[in-house]
Design a protein around this motif. Structure first.
Motif, PDB file in Angstrom:
ATOM      1  N   PRO A 151       0.787  -1.152  -0.160  1.00 48.20           N
ATOM      2  CA  PRO A 151      -0.179  -0.043   0.118  1.00 48.20           C
ATOM      3  C   PRO A 151       1.045   1.312  -0.007  1.00 48.20           C
ATOM      4  N   ALA A 152       0.301   2.380  -0.373  1.00 49.35           N
ATOM      5  CA  ALA A 152       0.906   3.701  -0.367  1.00 49.35           C
ATOM      6  C   ALA A 152       1.198   3.966   1.098  1.00 49.35           C
ATOM      7  N   GLY A 153       2.292   4.713   1.390  1.00 54.67           N
ATOM      8  CA  GLY A 153       2.594   5.310   2.624  1.00 54.67           C
ATOM      9  C   GLY A 153       4.142   5.187   2.758  1.00 54.67           C
ATOM     10  N   ALA A 154       4.555   5.560   4.136  1.00 55.78           N
ATOM     11  CA  ALA A 154       6.058   5.679   4.372  1.00 55.78           C
ATOM     12  C   ALA A 154       6.504   4.387   4.170  1.00 55.78           C
ATOM     13  N   LEU A 155       7.485   4.069   3.233  1.00 55.88           N
ATOM     14  CA  LEU A 155       8.286   2.733   3.206  1.00 55.88           C
ATOM     15  C   LEU A 155       9.430   2.489   4.036  1.00 55.88           C
ATOM     16  N   GLY A 156       9.741   1.273   4.616  1.00 50.91           N
ATOM     17  CA  GLY A 156      10.660   0.826   5.322  1.00 50.91           C
ATOM     18  C   GLY A 156      11.045  -0.511   4.849  1.00 50.91           C
ATOM     19  N   LEU A 157      12.461  -0.511   4.849  1.00 52.58           N
ATOM     20  CA  LEU A 157      13.026  -1.960   4.198  1.00 52.58           C
ATOM     21  C   LEU A 157      14.026  -2.134   5.581  1.00 52.58           C
ATOM     22  N   SER A 158      14.120  -3.260   6.021  1.00 53.94           N
ATOM     23  CA  SER A 158      14.942  -4.006   6.910  1.00 53.94           C
ATOM     24  C   SER A 158      15.269  -5.397   6.554  1.00 53.94           C
ATOM     25  N   ALA A 159      16.535  -5.770   7.153  1.00 55.06           N
ATOM     26  CA  ALA A 159      16.830  -7.132   6.728  1.00 55.06           C
ATOM     27  C   ALA A 159      17.658  -7.591   7.881  1.00 55.06           C
ATOM     28  N   ARG A 160      17.657  -8.964   7.984  1.00 55.41           N
ATOM     29  CA  ARG A 160      18.315  -9.855   9.197  1.00 55.41           C
ATOM     30  C   ARG A 160      18.953 -11.023   8.590  1.00 55.41           C
ATOM     31  N   VAL A 161      20.126 -11.648   9.085  1.00 50.47           N
ATOM     32  CA  VAL A 161      20.669 -12.725   8.821  1.00 50.47           C
ATOM     33  C   VAL A 161      20.210 -13.780   9.836  1.00 50.47           C
ATOM     34  N   PRO A 162      19.301 -14.710   9.331  1.00 47.98           N
ATOM     35  CA  PRO A 162      18.643 -15.626  10.058  1.00 47.98           C
ATOM     36  C   PRO A 162      19.677 -16.599  10.747  1.00 47.98           C
ATOM     37  N   ALA A 163      20.937 -16.975  10.150  1.00 47.95           N
ATOM     38  CA  ALA A 163      21.757 -18.096  10.680  1.00 47.95           C
ATOM     39  C   ALA A 163      23.235 -17.466  10.491  1.00 47.95           C
ATOM     40  N   PRO A 164      23.558 -16.503  11.538  1.00 45.02           N
ATOM     41  CA  PRO A 164      24.909 -15.757  11.327  1.00 45.02           C
ATOM     42  C   PRO A 164      25.973 -16.475  11.947  1.00 45.02           C
ATOM     43  N   ASP A 165      25.887 -17.612  12.309  1.00 42.82           N
ATOM     44  CA  ASP A 165      27.094 -18.318  13.226  1.00 42.82           C
ATOM     45  C   ASP A 165      28.215 -18.586  12.477  1.00 42.82           C
ATOM     46  N   ARG A 166      28.136 -18.906  11.114  1.00 44.23           N
ATOM     47  CA  ARG A 166      29.456 -18.857  10.360  1.00 44.23           C
ATOM     48  C   ARG A 166      29.298 -18.679   8.962  1.00 44.23           C
ATOM     49  N   LEU A 167      30.330 -18.612   8.383  1.00 45.18           N
ATOM     50  CA  LEU A 167      30.394 -18.256   7.056  1.00 45.18           C
ATOM     51  C   LEU A 167      30.188 -19.665   6.110  1.00 45.18           C
ATOM     52  N   ALA A 168      29.139 -19.516   5.156  1.00 49.14           N
ATOM     53  CA  ALA A 168      29.001 -20.657   4.202  1.00 49.14           C
ATOM     54  C   ALA A 168      28.990 -20.457   2.903  1.00 49.14           C
ATOM     55  N   ARG A 169      29.029 -21.318   1.889  1.00 47.91           N
ATOM     56  CA  ARG A 169      28.937 -21.026   0.440  1.00 47.91           C
ATOM     57  C   ARG A 169      27.477 -20.359  -0.196  1.00 47.91           C
ATOM     58  N   ARG A 170      26.441 -20.900   0.601  1.00 46.87           N
ATOM     59  CA  ARG A 170      25.203 -20.049   0.378  1.00 46.87           C
ATOM     60  C   ARG A 170      24.701 -19.503   1.924  1.00 46.87           C
ATOM     61  N   MET A 171      24.367 -18.177   1.710  1.00 46.42           N
ATOM     62  CA  MET A 171      23.783 -17.512   2.763  1.00 46.42           C
ATOM     63  C   MET A 171      22.343 -16.848   2.274  1.00 46.42           C
ATOM     64  N   SER A 172      21.666 -16.510   3.272  1.00 44.49           N
ATOM     65  CA  SER A 172      20.484 -15.953   2.989  1.00 44.49           C
ATOM     66  C   SER A 172      20.109 -14.653   4.167  1.00 44.49           C
ATOM     67  N   ALA A 173      19.542 -13.929   3.546  1.00 42.67           N
ATOM     68  CA  ALA A 173      18.978 -12.667   4.506  1.00 42.67           C
ATOM     69  C   ALA A 173      17.545 -12.474   4.156  1.00 42.67           C
ATOM     70  N   LEU A 174      16.901 -12.410   5.485  1.00 41.51           N
ATOM     71  CA  LEU A 174      15.176 -12.066   5.218  1.00 41.51           C
ATOM     72  C   LEU A 174      15.037 -10.265   5.417  1.00 41.51           C
ATOM     73  N   VAL A 175      14.185 -10.050   4.219  1.00 38.69           N
ATOM     74  CA  VAL A 175      13.863  -8.596   4.057  1.00 38.69           C
ATOM     75  C   VAL A 175      12.390  -8.392   4.266  1.00 38.69           C
ATOM     76  N   GLU A 176      12.320  -7.429   5.355  1.00 38.34           N
ATOM     77  CA  GLU A 176      11.198  -7.188   5.788  1.00 38.34           C
ATOM     78  C   GLU A 176      10.543  -5.923   5.072  1.00 38.34           C
ATOM     79  N   VAL A 177       9.452  -5.625   4.546  1.00 42.49           N
ATOM     80  CA  VAL A 177       8.926  -4.379   3.879  1.00 42.49           C
ATOM     81  C   VAL A 177       7.519  -4.010   4.999  1.00 42.49           C
ATOM     82  N   SER A 178       7.834  -2.750   5.377  1.00 44.00           N
ATOM     83  CA  SER A 178       6.903  -2.251   6.081  1.00 44.00           C
ATOM     84  C   SER A 178       6.399  -0.944   5.630  1.00 44.00           C
ATOM     85  N   VAL A 179       4.929  -0.506   5.631  1.00 41.20           N
ATOM     86  CA  VAL A 179       4.445   0.703   5.522  1.00 41.20           C
ATOM     87  C   VAL A 179       3.902   1.085   6.718  1.00 41.20           C
TER      88      VAL A 179
END
Length: 323
Positions: A151-179
């Motif tokens: 929806p229209a409104g003030a947009l916010g993006l925040s991201a976090r790493v769900p499993a930050p314990d160690r380096l790996a060849r494949r890693m992900s981050a979760l992005v939250e979109v807020s209004v």
């Protein structure tokens, strides 16, 4: 939509029949046939014109929440009966008349969050999490995120790493979109990770239990994200460490390979201190297993038929307390 002349006459008739004592408590609600709505939720005032001699009642009715705004690109039809049902719960004793459309077609005035913005937010979170774990760090997106409609409104993006314990060849981050401060959507971005820094590589084959010596390893810059575990720093002191599992030549030394050397090993000759009150007697014995400082161990000696229990208090030293 402005009411027709007939609708205005009907409205005046309703208010007139209500009488002076009830006019302030009554209102006419004129539903619009269509509405373009911003935000995530809409109220009665967004889909109808509210007429009353009581300004406070107008404000109260206009602010009553009705439902959720459709996503960008979608529409929704809401009937008069649905709106009436919501108002009956919020204002059961209200004196209301209904005019205008029998149904309202709703469209959301939303906004699209580009896939690149989502990926950039996820990459920033990963870089921040992995900072200091590599001299050279590169991330390559795996797959493609899709743009998100909100929806229209003030947009916010925040991201976090769900499993930050160690380096790996494949890693992900979760992005939250807020209004307007409310989380509206969440997506996961995956990356292929390369992280280069100096590490220790075995020069010879090593067996479990072997003490680690600097001469058994060479210092080399490698992609530590490709190691099968958390690669130990090349500057690590190997004093007091031994192998937990075998290590082949050319293999990166990781945290899973090592453990502290025991303070006492099996069959070691140990110093046995027997304390009785203020008197300490010192003798020798043979350890029947390995142990570290603070752990209990069985000890045999030539002066005892059965093994006895002692606590390891230092390298090669155990303590027996007596009452």
């Amino acid at each position: 939509m402005k009411p027709s002349g007939l609708a205005r006459l009907l409205l005046l008739g309703v208010l007139a029949l209500s009488g002076p004592a009830r006019a302030a408590a009554g209102a006419a609600i004129v539903l619009h046939p269509a509405a373009e709505l911003p935000g995530a939720r809409y109220a009665l005032g967004d889909i109808a014109e509210i007429r009353s001699a009581d300004p406070a009642l107008v404000r109260r009715l206009a602010a009553l929440p009705i439902g959720e705004v459709p996503r960008l690109g979608y529409s929704q039809v809401v009937s008069r009966a649905q709106v009436q049902a919501v108002l009956r719960q919020a204002l059961p004793a209200g004196d209301l008349s209904w005019l205008g459309a029998d149904e309202i077609r709703l469209r959301g005035q939303g906004q699209r969050v580009a896939a690149a913005a989502l990926t950039d937010a996820a990459a920033r979170a990963l870089f921040a999490q992995l900072q200091g774990q590599a001299d050279v760090l590169s991330l390559q997106p795996v797959g493609a995120l899709e743009a998100i409609s909100v929806p229209a409104g003030a947009l916010g993006l925040s991201a976090r790493v769900p499993a930050p314990d160690r380096l790996a060849r494949r890693m992900s981050a979760l992005v939250e979109v807020s209004v307007e401060g409310t989380v509206y959507a969440t997506g996961a971005a995956w990356f292929s990770v390369r992280a280069q820094r100096p590490a220790l590589l075995a020069q010879v084959a090593l067996r479990p239990g072997d003490a680690l010596r600097a001469g058994d390893f060479r210092r080399q810059t490698v992609d530590v994200a490709d190691a099968s575990g958390q690669a130990l720093p090349a500057s690590l002191s190997l004093d007091g460490l031994q192998l937990r599992r075998a290590l082949e030549p050319g293999t990166v030394l990781t945290a899973a390979h090592v453990q502290p050397r025991p303070s006492v090993s099996r069959d070691d000759r140990v110093t046995v201190r027997v304390v009785q009150g203020t008197v300490t007697i010192e003798t020798t014995g043979r350890a029947l297993s390995e142990a570290r400082i603070g752990e209990l161990i069985k000890v045999s000696s030539t002066t005892s038929i059965e093994p006895y229990t002692a606590r390891v208090v230092a390298d090669g030293v155990v303590l027996v307390g007596t009452r």
